[in-house]
Design an enzyme around this catalytic site. Sequence first.
Site, PDB file in Angstrom:
ATOM      1  N   ASP A   9      -2.291   1.573  -3.167  1.00 56.61           N
ATOM      2  CA  ASP A   9      -1.337   0.682  -2.499  1.00 56.61           C
ATOM      3  C   ASP A   9      -0.424   1.449  -1.536  1.00 56.61           C
ATOM      4  OD1 ASP A   9      -2.435  -1.386  -3.920  1.00 56.61           O
ATOM      5  OD2 ASP A   9      -0.677  -1.758  -5.173  1.00 56.61           O
ATOM      6  N   HIS A  52      -5.861  -3.846  -1.959  1.00 55.21           N
ATOM      7  CA  HIS A  52      -5.704  -5.304  -1.814  1.00 55.21           C
ATOM      8  C   HIS A  52      -6.305  -5.820  -0.515  1.00 55.21           C
ATOM      9  CE1 HIS A  52      -2.805  -5.966  -5.152  1.00 55.21           C
ATOM     10  NE2 HIS A  52      -2.452  -4.709  -4.896  1.00 55.21           N
ATOM     11  N   ASP A  89      -1.680  -4.222 -12.128  1.00 51.08           N
ATOM     12  CA  ASP A  89      -2.851  -4.772 -11.426  1.00 51.08           C
ATOM     13  C   ASP A  89      -3.814  -3.671 -10.964  1.00 51.08           C
ATOM     14  OD1 ASP A  89      -0.922  -3.986  -9.509  1.00 51.08           O
ATOM     15  OD2 ASP A  89      -1.809  -5.289  -7.996  1.00 51.08           O
ATOM     16  N   HIS A  90      -3.534  -2.431 -11.362  1.00 49.51           N
ATOM     17  CA  HIS A  90      -4.475  -1.331 -11.122  1.00 49.51           C
ATOM     18  C   HIS A  90      -4.928  -0.655 -12.422  1.00 49.51           C
ATOM     19  CE1 HIS A  90      -3.993  -1.093  -6.661  1.00 49.51           C
ATOM     20  NE2 HIS A  90      -2.975  -1.866  -7.006  1.00 49.51           N
ATOM     21  N   HIS A 136      -2.232   4.705  -9.273  1.00 48.91           N
ATOM     22  CA  HIS A 136      -0.833   4.545  -9.690  1.00 48.91           C
ATOM     23  C   HIS A 136      -0.748   3.584 -10.867  1.00 48.91           C
ATOM     24  CE1 HIS A 136      -1.309   1.101  -7.039  1.00 48.91           C
ATOM     25  NE2 HIS A 136      -0.135   0.625  -7.361  1.00 48.91           N
ATOM     26  N   HIS A 169       5.363   3.908  -2.664  1.00 50.18           N
ATOM     27  CA  HIS A 169       5.115   2.646  -3.392  1.00 50.18           C
ATOM     28  C   HIS A 169       5.492   2.851  -4.862  1.00 50.18           C
ATOM     29  CE1 HIS A 169       3.128  -1.107  -4.432  1.00 50.18           C
ATOM     30  NE2 HIS A 169       2.350  -0.469  -5.290  1.00 50.18           N
ATOM     31  N   HIS A 179       0.778   0.679 -11.659  1.00 50.41           N
ATOM     32  CA  HIS A 179       0.992  -0.774 -11.696  1.00 50.41           C
ATOM     33  C   HIS A 179      -0.111  -1.498 -12.478  1.00 50.41           C
ATOM     34  CE1 HIS A 179       3.826  -0.690  -7.975  1.00 50.41           C
ATOM     35  NE2 HIS A 179       4.470  -0.496  -9.103  1.00 50.41           N
TER      36      HIS A 179
HETATM   37 ZN   LIG Z   1       0.964  -1.207  -6.748  1.00 48.23          ZN
END
Ligand SMILES: [Zn+2]
Length: 255
Positions: free
Chosen positions: A133, A171, A60-61, A56, A114, A58
């Site tokens: 996530d 995570h 942080d990915h 996805h 998400h 985001h």
């Molecule tokens: Zn995420």
Amino acid sequence: MPAEIRLFRCLSDNYGVLLRDSETGATASIDAPEAGPIEAALKDTGWTLTDILVTHHHADHTQGIQALKDKYKCRVVAPEGEKGKIPAVDETVREGNTVKVGRLAADVLETPGHTLGHIAYWFHADKLAFVGDTLFSIGCGRVIEGTPEQMWNSLKKLRDLPDDTQIYCGHEYTLSNIKFALSVDKNNPALTARKAQALRQVEDGEPTIPVTIGEEKLANPFLRADLTELAVDIGMAGKPPADVFTEIRARKNKF
Ligand SMILES: [Zn+2]
């Protein structure tokens, strides 16, 4: 087994994962939270990055993608629904598509909630699923773009994978997830056992993942929203499972 895995930490609590097909040497990074630790893992293993499989959009990915692409000229595979939000995409995929890493093959599962375009990669022959996530050990992702009902349906899709499927999530949240889970499902012996195990793992400096779908089904309250006893425990006896899920997710947001 031809699939080899290297799991390591990125940023504050993200996981980086490399998946390698030992027959061809093809190596994928699942998401790219941070280029540095991924490059370090590649150096350490001697593996060469050929693919990045994105779950996805985001940051942080995805924020490590461009640097890795520049250095390794790897292929970037991303969800069709989020292609505009992810850098350097070469190929987009959707539900039912197959993605190959060398000879390893993944089914793409769409798991919105998400984010709306979130996908998971299920390598069924290798009994591995990379779920980003959507599902965490003893938890699930925040419902940021979709509806709780969409998220519940996505979690049920993952729950339907074979019990011995190893789950890799985005995570390390397990201990805090367990703390919350005990507040809604305190009489669950599988959850108590998981707590003891996770405490040991964290104390030993080990990751608490992967976990199997079979283990999560027994202890993760977000996969148990359609069980009578859980609904009773939170005062929602007889309510539709999607409503029970919505309530548990809302409680977690406030926990
Ligand atoms: Zn995420």
